[in-house]
Scaffold this motif. Structure first.
Motif, PDB file in Angstrom:
ATOM      1  N   HIS A   1       0.895  -1.335   0.070  1.00 29.68           N
ATOM      2  CA  HIS A   1      -0.084  -0.137  -0.001  1.00 29.68           C
ATOM      3  C   HIS A   1       0.966   1.097   0.118  1.00 29.68           C
TER       4      HIS A   1
ATOM      5  N   LEU B   1      -4.286   5.874 -16.706  1.00 25.68           N
ATOM      6  CA  LEU B   1      -2.932   5.124 -16.030  1.00 25.68           C
ATOM      7  C   LEU B   1      -3.799   3.021 -16.193  1.00 25.68           C
ATOM      8  N   GLY B   2      -4.814   3.201 -17.113  1.00 29.02           N
ATOM      9  CA  GLY B   2      -5.569   1.525 -16.836  1.00 29.02           C
ATOM     10  C   GLY B   2      -4.806   0.483 -18.288  1.00 29.02           C
TER      11      GLY B   2
ATOM     12  N   GLY C   1     -10.138   1.616  -7.356  1.00 31.98           N
ATOM     13  CA  GLY C   1      -9.326   2.014  -7.746  1.00 31.98           C
ATOM     14  C   GLY C   1      -9.668   3.463  -9.146  1.00 31.98           C
TER      15      GLY C   1
ATOM     16  N   ASP D   1     -10.055   5.391  -3.980  1.00 34.87           N
ATOM     17  CA  ASP D   1      -8.884   5.323  -4.118  1.00 34.87           C
ATOM     18  C   ASP D   1      -8.378   5.274  -3.130  1.00 34.87           C
ATOM     19  N   MET D   2      -6.840   5.070  -2.711  1.00 39.30           N
ATOM     20  CA  MET D   2      -6.905   5.057  -0.930  1.00 39.30           C
ATOM     21  C   MET D   2      -5.526   6.428  -1.320  1.00 39.30           C
ATOM     22  N   THR D   3      -5.429   7.099  -2.476  1.00 37.48           N
ATOM     23  CA  THR D   3      -4.310   7.651  -2.425  1.00 37.48           C
ATOM     24  C   THR D   3      -4.449   9.131  -2.697  1.00 37.48           C
TER      25      THR D   3
ATOM     26  N   MET E   1      -4.727  11.634  -5.714  1.00 42.30           N
ATOM     27  CA  MET E   1      -5.598  10.975  -6.895  1.00 42.30           C
ATOM     28  C   MET E   1      -6.994  11.906  -6.212  1.00 42.30           C
TER      29      MET E   1
ATOM     30  N   THR F   1      -9.615   2.021   0.681  1.00 45.26           N
ATOM     31  CA  THR F   1      -9.434   1.273   0.446  1.00 45.26           C
ATOM     32  C   THR F   1     -10.535  -0.484  -0.581  1.00 45.26           C
ATOM     33  N   ILE F   2      -9.345  -0.833  -1.343  1.00 43.25           N
ATOM     34  CA  ILE F   2     -10.482  -1.899  -2.182  1.00 43.25           C
ATOM     35  C   ILE F   2     -10.577  -3.079  -1.510  1.00 43.25           C
ATOM     36  N   GLU F   3     -10.211  -2.761  -1.050  1.00 37.44           N
ATOM     37  CA  GLU F   3      -9.578  -4.431   0.304  1.00 37.44           C
ATOM     38  C   GLU F   3     -10.978  -4.398   1.390  1.00 37.44           C
TER      39      GLU F   3
ATOM     40  N   ASN G   1      -9.560  -0.423 -13.798  1.00 37.56           N
ATOM     41  CA  ASN G   1      -9.195  -0.821 -14.516  1.00 37.56           C
ATOM     42  C   ASN G   1      -7.473  -0.625 -13.868  1.00 37.56           C
ATOM     43  N   CYS G   2      -7.011  -2.135 -14.259  1.00 38.76           N
ATOM     44  CA  CYS G   2      -5.373  -1.844 -13.634  1.00 38.76           C
ATOM     45  C   CYS G   2      -5.240  -1.344 -12.588  1.00 38.76           C
TER      46      CYS G   2
HETATM   47  C1  LIG Z   1      -2.969   1.916 -12.405  1.00 39.27           C
HETATM   48  S1  LIG Z   1      -3.724   3.467 -11.155  1.00 39.27           S
HETATM   49  C2  LIG Z   1      -5.012   3.243 -12.214  1.00 39.27           C
HETATM   50  C3  LIG Z   1      -5.843   4.514 -12.371  1.00 39.27           C
HETATM   51  C4  LIG Z   1      -7.150   3.938 -12.878  1.00 39.27           C
HETATM   52  N1  LIG Z   1      -8.374   2.961 -12.621  1.00 39.27           N
HETATM   53  C5  LIG Z   1      -6.892   4.484 -14.667  1.00 39.27           C
HETATM   54  O1  LIG Z   1      -7.872   3.842 -14.754  1.00 39.27           O
HETATM   55  O2  LIG Z   1      -6.378   5.586 -14.690  1.00 39.27           O
HETATM   56  C6  LIG Z   1      -3.286   2.361  -9.631  1.00 39.27           C
HETATM   57  C7  LIG Z   1      -4.600   3.458  -8.661  1.00 39.27           C
HETATM   58  O3  LIG Z   1      -5.263   2.106  -7.528  1.00 39.27           O
HETATM   59  C8  LIG Z   1      -5.113   3.385  -6.604  1.00 39.27           C
HETATM   60  N2  LIG Z   1      -5.251   2.036  -5.608  1.00 39.27           N
HETATM   61  C9  LIG Z   1      -3.947   1.039  -6.192  1.00 39.27           C
HETATM   62  N3  LIG Z   1      -4.671  -0.339  -5.023  1.00 39.27           N
HETATM   63  C10 LIG Z   1      -4.983   0.264  -4.212  1.00 39.27           C
HETATM   64  C11 LIG Z   1      -5.541  -0.443  -3.342  1.00 39.27           C
HETATM   65  N4  LIG Z   1      -5.258  -1.214  -2.068  1.00 39.27           N
HETATM   66  N5  LIG Z   1      -7.564   0.756  -2.750  1.00 39.27           N
HETATM   67  C12 LIG Z   1      -7.516   1.701  -2.717  1.00 39.27           C
HETATM   68  N6  LIG Z   1      -6.756   2.240  -4.156  1.00 39.27           N
HETATM   69  C13 LIG Z   1      -5.632   1.343  -4.607  1.00 39.27           C
HETATM   70  C14 LIG Z   1      -3.835   3.869  -6.590  1.00 39.27           C
HETATM   71  O4  LIG Z   1      -3.560   5.503  -6.127  1.00 39.27           O
HETATM   72  C15 LIG Z   1      -3.756   4.738  -8.284  1.00 39.27           C
HETATM   73  O5  LIG Z   1      -4.792   5.783  -8.501  1.00 39.27           O
END
Ligand SMILES: C[S@@+](CC[C@H](N)C(=O)[O-])C[C@H]1O[C@@H](n2cnc3c(N)ncnc32)[C@H](O)[C@@H]1O
Length: 282
Positions: free
Chosen positions: A5, A63-64, A84, A108-110, A113, A135-137, A152-153
């Motif tokens: 994380h 960033l997908g 996310g 999202d956790m950030t 973002m 968090t997604i968990e 997405n990713c």
């Molecule tokens: C690769 S980027 C993808 C962002 C978006 N889905 C896109 O397609 O542009 C990953 C995103 O997921 C968030 N993220 C990653 N792990 C996470 C988690 N465990 N819980 C919540 N958000 C998370 C990050 O902060 C980041 O904004």
């Protein structure tokens, strides 16, 4: 907060800040690493018709590794959750599709973002959107409150994918759909890759093997599970990225070639049982 994380937050926080601080300049299509012109994973995922209707920073911060909004036939009035949500591109596209009677949550956790996504929401004038911190968990929404979960990713970045899939299942209504774009691996990839934190936060080291994805979705309770790789990467696609992460690309080439792919992942939460006779209502 786990090490994963922390590392993910640091990386994606810096990307969000870079997008926000360069927003006054004409940024063209090149965003900060890992997105940008020619990036084999994040490039050419959306049609011009889709991107032209969005704030430039939502597109630059994309960033997908696919377009999950193209996977699901979103309907007016539906509730959608994006796991996310990053700079918000898929949330804003979904918001157009579900309309004013619908609702789209981005999770999202950030913090950086979330700030970027809220700016993009404001620029897009989207009133049926809410960005949630968490968090997604451990999704901060009640049971059975969502029609469609997209992502997405992001699931590849989690170190507890079972928890993510359990949570996605919990928040979906009976009959609800899971429509996700993610990086998957096909077969074994070398341990040097699996052990790299840089490649984990770059969406590769934490990717599930495609058959493992199917098993985990089934274990979470999903039915009609389908994992469809649609863009398979060659070792040259990943050469620069792997080299920067200290991997001897030529040494692992044979074990990496064709093993990393972007995939569409679809599944459904079973519909609620209808009362069909004397036994099932007891
Ligand atoms: C690769 S980027 C993808 C962002 C978006 N889905 C896109 O397609 O542009 C990953 C995103 O997921 C968030 N993220 C990653 N792990 C996470 C988690 N465990 N819980 C919540 N958000 C998370 C990050 O902060 C980041 O904004």
């Amino acid at each position: 907060m786990s090490d994963v994380h922390e590392a993910v937050r640091e990386k994606y926080g810096a990307i969000a800040e870079a997008v926000r601080s360069s927003s006054s300049r004409a940024s063209g299509c090149c965003g900060p690493s890992p997105c940008g012109c020619g990036d084999p994973i994040t490039s050419n995922l959306y049609s011009d018709a889709e991107t032209s209707a969005l704030p430039a920073d939502a597109v630059v911060a994309s960033l997908g590794c696919g377009n999950p909004t193209a996977l699901a036939a979103l309907e007016p009035g539906q509730t959608v959750l994006d796991l996310g949500s990053g700079g918000g591109i898929d949330v804003l596209l979904s918001a157009q599709r579900v309309g004013p009677a619908g609702k789209v949550y981005g999770l999202d956790m950030t913090d950086e973002m979330l700030a970027l996504a809220r700016e993009n929401q404001h620029k897009a004038g989207a009133t049926n959107v809410e960005f949630l911190q968490g968090t997604i968990e451990r999704i901060p929404l009640p049971d059975g409150s969502v029609d469609v979960v997209i992502s997405n990713c992001v699931i590849n970045l989690s170190s507890d994918k079972d928890a993510v899939l359990r949570e996605a299942f919990r928040v979906l209504r009976p009959g609800g759909r899971f429509a996700v774009s993610d990086v998957v691996v096909r077969g074994e990839v070398p341990q040097t890759i699996r052990r790299s934190m840089e490649l984990w936060v770059g969406c590769i080291a934490g990717a599930l093997e495609e058959s493992e994805y199917v098993v985990k979705l089934g274990a979470a309770g999903f039915v009609e599970v389908d994992v469809e790789p649609w863009r398979v990467y060659s070792v040259n696609d990943a050469r620069e990225f792997l080299t920067k992460s200290g991997i001897d690309v030529d040494a692992v080439a044979a074990q990496v070639e064709g093993r990393i792919a972007s995939a569409f992942i679809r599944a459904r939460k079973p519909a609620a049982k209808s009362c069909c006779g004397p036994d099932c209502c007891a």
